[in-house]
Design an enzyme around this catalytic site. Sequence first.
Site, PDB file in Angstrom:
ATOM      1  N   HIS A 106     -11.909   4.703   5.277  1.00 49.40           N
ATOM      2  CA  HIS A 106     -10.614   4.470   6.041  1.00 49.40           C
ATOM      3  C   HIS A 106     -10.950   4.077   7.483  1.00 49.40           C
ATOM      4  O   HIS A 106     -10.224   4.388   8.481  1.00 49.40           O
ATOM      5  CB  HIS A 106      -9.738   5.891   6.311  1.00 49.40           C
ATOM      6  CG  HIS A 106      -8.494   5.656   6.355  1.00 49.40           C
ATOM      7  ND1 HIS A 106      -7.669   5.831   5.224  1.00 49.40           N
ATOM      8  CD2 HIS A 106      -7.579   5.471   7.296  1.00 49.40           C
ATOM      9  CE1 HIS A 106      -6.362   5.590   5.362  1.00 49.40           C
ATOM     10  NE2 HIS A 106      -6.304   5.394   6.841  1.00 49.40           N
ATOM     11  N   THR A 116      -3.882   4.297  -1.357  1.00 48.62           N
ATOM     12  CA  THR A 116      -4.825   4.997  -0.503  1.00 48.62           C
ATOM     13  C   THR A 116      -4.944   6.456  -1.047  1.00 48.62           C
ATOM     14  O   THR A 116      -3.894   7.270  -0.877  1.00 48.62           O
ATOM     15  CB  THR A 116      -4.378   4.739   0.901  1.00 48.62           C
ATOM     16  OG1 THR A 116      -4.358   3.084   1.139  1.00 48.62           O
ATOM     17  CG2 THR A 116      -5.428   5.394   1.944  1.00 48.62           C
ATOM     18  N   GLN A 132       0.839  -1.088  -0.236  1.00 47.40           N
ATOM     19  CA  GLN A 132       0.100   0.145   0.114  1.00 47.40           C
ATOM     20  C   GLN A 132       0.800   1.184   0.076  1.00 47.40           C
ATOM     21  O   GLN A 132       2.002   1.152   0.820  1.00 47.40           O
ATOM     22  CB  GLN A 132      -1.024   0.096   1.488  1.00 47.40           C
ATOM     23  CG  GLN A 132      -1.657   1.145   1.343  1.00 47.40           C
ATOM     24  CD  GLN A 132      -1.069   2.339   2.277  1.00 47.40           C
ATOM     25  OE1 GLN A 132      -0.382   2.082   2.989  1.00 47.40           O
ATOM     26  NE2 GLN A 132      -1.300   3.706   2.250  1.00 47.40           N
ATOM     27  N   ARG A 134      -8.267  13.056  15.083  1.00 43.21           N
ATOM     28  CA  ARG A 134      -8.365  11.843  15.864  1.00 43.21           C
ATOM     29  C   ARG A 134      -8.235  12.212  17.704  1.00 43.21           C
ATOM     30  O   ARG A 134      -6.870  12.294  17.934  1.00 43.21           O
ATOM     31  CB  ARG A 134      -7.442  10.665  15.574  1.00 43.21           C
ATOM     32  CG  ARG A 134      -7.724  10.205  14.212  1.00 43.21           C
ATOM     33  CD  ARG A 134      -6.709   9.488  13.539  1.00 43.21           C
ATOM     34  NE  ARG A 134      -6.924   9.246  12.048  1.00 43.21           N
ATOM     35  CZ  ARG A 134      -6.056   8.437  11.345  1.00 43.21           C
ATOM     36  NH1 ARG A 134      -4.933   8.077  11.981  1.00 43.21           N
ATOM     37  NH2 ARG A 134      -6.281   8.316  10.079  1.00 43.21           N
ATOM     38  N   LYS A 171      -7.802   2.445  -3.151  1.00 43.38           N
ATOM     39  CA  LYS A 171      -8.434   2.450  -1.957  1.00 43.38           C
ATOM     40  C   LYS A 171      -9.031   3.632  -1.456  1.00 43.38           C
ATOM     41  O   LYS A 171      -8.359   4.714  -1.381  1.00 43.38           O
ATOM     42  CB  LYS A 171      -7.492   1.721  -0.828  1.00 43.38           C
ATOM     43  CG  LYS A 171      -8.051   1.552   0.448  1.00 43.38           C
ATOM     44  CD  LYS A 171      -7.082   0.889   1.416  1.00 43.38           C
ATOM     45  CE  LYS A 171      -7.746   0.657   2.723  1.00 43.38           C
ATOM     46  NZ  LYS A 171      -8.068   1.830   3.505  1.00 43.38           N
ATOM     47  N   TYR A 204       0.611   5.935  -0.198  1.00 44.03           N
ATOM     48  CA  TYR A 204       0.037   6.912  -0.338  1.00 44.03           C
ATOM     49  C   TYR A 204       0.645   7.831  -1.357  1.00 44.03           C
ATOM     50  O   TYR A 204       1.696   7.707  -1.813  1.00 44.03           O
ATOM     51  CB  TYR A 204       0.221   7.779   1.042  1.00 44.03           C
ATOM     52  CG  TYR A 204      -0.482   7.153   2.438  1.00 44.03           C
ATOM     53  CD1 TYR A 204      -1.821   7.130   2.430  1.00 44.03           C
ATOM     54  CD2 TYR A 204       0.333   6.573   3.139  1.00 44.03           C
ATOM     55  CE1 TYR A 204      -2.488   6.393   3.660  1.00 44.03           C
ATOM     56  CE2 TYR A 204      -0.395   5.900   4.366  1.00 44.03           C
ATOM     57  CZ  TYR A 204      -1.566   6.055   4.595  1.00 44.03           C
ATOM     58  OH  TYR A 204      -2.333   5.459   5.492  1.00 44.03           O
TER      59      TYR A 204
END
Length: 383
Positions: free
Chosen positions: A275, A155, A127, A164, A251, A129
């Site tokens: 996500h 992604t 994966q 968060r 993704k 970015y």
Amino acid sequence: MIISSATDYREAARRRLPPFLFQYIDGGSYAEQTMRRNISDLADIALRQRILKNVSALNTGTELFGRKLNIPAALAPVGLTGMYARRGEVQAARAAARKGIPFTLSTVSVCPIEEVQGRSPVPIWFQLYVLKDRGFMKNALERAKAAGITTLVFTVDMPTPGARYRDAHSGMSGPNAAIRRYVQAMTHPIWAWDVGVRGRPHDLGNISRYRGNPTKLEDYIGWLANNFDPSISWKDLEWIRDYWDGPMVIKGILDPKDAKDAVRFGADGIVVSNHGGRQLDGVLSSARALPPIAEAVKGELKILADSGIRSGLDIARMVAMGADAVLLGRAFVYALAAGGQKGVENLLDIMEKELRVAMTLTGASAISDLTSESLARLAPEFG
């Protein structure tokens, strides 16, 4: 404790892990509404029970990007997996290989590409970015190709990190974070010895290889914030499509129009994903987003889905709504934290058995038999 489900593994992980790590994997963004809806919306999908259908030759297998899978699932890319068990990415990749499904290595893994692929008996996925530092991206792609990685997962739903709140309270970030993490580790001695001491080095392996010096946990949040690229557009992926000659999966798709753009771009697959509720709170759950996306692009590329999947029953639901396969994220990390490679293998055994029960009781002998005809109804909020 007795383990019979992903929920049990979550509780076991909570007991074993320092709070900053458990809250990091367990939390979402803002008020975490989307994270909760990922689970509740999926649970609201009712299946159509059928009887006397002779499913004695039931087969849970499928094929994805030229590889036969034991169940329609792969392990999702999860950052810092190597902090949840000693060299955790290696253990997870081995577990996936033993159970006949792919493992996807995150850009921000603890173990670098070469270590994970070199110690896995089968090819893994990688994966990546889209980052401001295109040199890092090129370096990672070159290393992935050299290591024999077969499938690239891009992604695209993280041009900036989500808000968060848990991280500031837990010690993952915020004031005196390093001291708080150290104290928490000392109060969890099993983790501290197995991972904290024996699992070193604790850095972002792929990034450290590129930079030539360790990128430690304390640099993690800052590095992400400084390198994610809010200017990302489809044109930024064009050079990668030319460069990468294997399957390429996009993704982070939640809208049918974006799914159609992925088809025009030439992607081999997409992941319907929010996500795990860790980016924009208030967006659709994956369960709600999947059906219209499947209606728009089914058959033109492979459709995967993640977010909220906690059982083999959930896998059956996602496939019936149009997914070719699913990605398992939090569920496998809970199992990894609680039991290492054997924990992940056991979780996959549990999910396979649950999937077989769901298929048997819906009259599906093969994964291809799980279709919209397998659904009794959609919950009222699904329209």
